[in-house]
Scaffold this motif. Structure first.
Motif: not given
Ligand SMILES: Cc1cc2nc3c(=O)[nH]c(=O)nc-3n(C[C@H](O)[C@H](O)[C@H](O)COP(=O)(O)O)c2cc1C
Length: 184
Positions: A146-159
């Motif tokens: 999910f965008f916001r929860q697991d990644l952002d639209v720039e492609g930064n991942l924080f899964v």
């Protein structure tokens, strides 16, 4: 040395600034040990819109080098993970086009789907699983980022840990399916 199972990771997103390649890197790094990974970038392969004279389901010889090379590449896989964005509630047309070139190559292939989007790419996941199932691939499970929860639209991942566990579980299911197929 033991033969490592070959895992294809398909990246259908064709945008120059796509986040799909970052998501695919996460998949490759996280899915677990024991895979010889073939990262399949559909932007790089650049298949023309399906242009064979017959449906691949008929099993006739391919008539172009691009169709044959693509079929050979999928035929060589032991398992497949499709990493798909959600475009207008479904998967991108590049993926459908690539799948339309195939038939026997997908049959019984242990497969999984990693989708991403504002709603976890659920529409893309469902549609991808429907087409893979129609072509008789063996869909094991899926991971929804999910965008916001697991990644952002720039492609930064924080899964989240939950999604990491879901991907590892998919890797285990695929390894088991490959072992089962080899034993049969
Ligand atoms: C044509 C198009 C349609 C889209 N439709 C959806 C959609 O239905 N649902 C969604 O969650 N995001 C949608 N998005 C936003 C994408 O999820 C977002 O752009 C994502 O980064 C696309 O993956 P990519 O960067 O790998 O191409 C859409 C984006 C594009 C370009």
């Amino acid at each position: 040395m033991q033969h490592m199972a070959k895992l294809g990771v398909i990246v259908p997103s064709n945008r120059p600034n796509r986040v799909g390649s970052t998501v695919a890197s996460w998949v490759v790094d996280t899915i677990g040990e024991g895979w010889d990974v073939d990262l399949i970038d559909l932007r790089e392969i650049a298949l023309p819109a399906f242009d064979e004279p017959s449906s691949p389901k008929q099993g006739l010889p391919r008539t172009t080098s691009h169709a044959q090379a693509w079929a050979d590449r999928v035929q060589a896989l032991d398992a497949l993970v499709v990493v798909t964005p959600e475009y207008n509630g479904s998967y991108p047309c590049s993926l459908k086009n690539a799948i339309d070139y195939l038939y026997a190559e997908l049959q019984d292939l242990p497969s999984g789907v990693v989708g991403y989007g504002w709603g976890g790419g659920q529409g893309a996941i469902d549609a991808t699983e429907a087409v893979l199932t129609r072509l008789k691939a063996r869909v094991e499970s899926e991971v929804a980022l999910f965008f916001r929860q697991d990644l952002d639209v720039e492609g930064n991942l924080f899964v989240t840990d939950e999604k990491v566990a879901a991907l590892r579980d998919l890797g285990t299911r695929l390894q088991n399916a490959v072992a089962e197929a080899k034993a049969a």
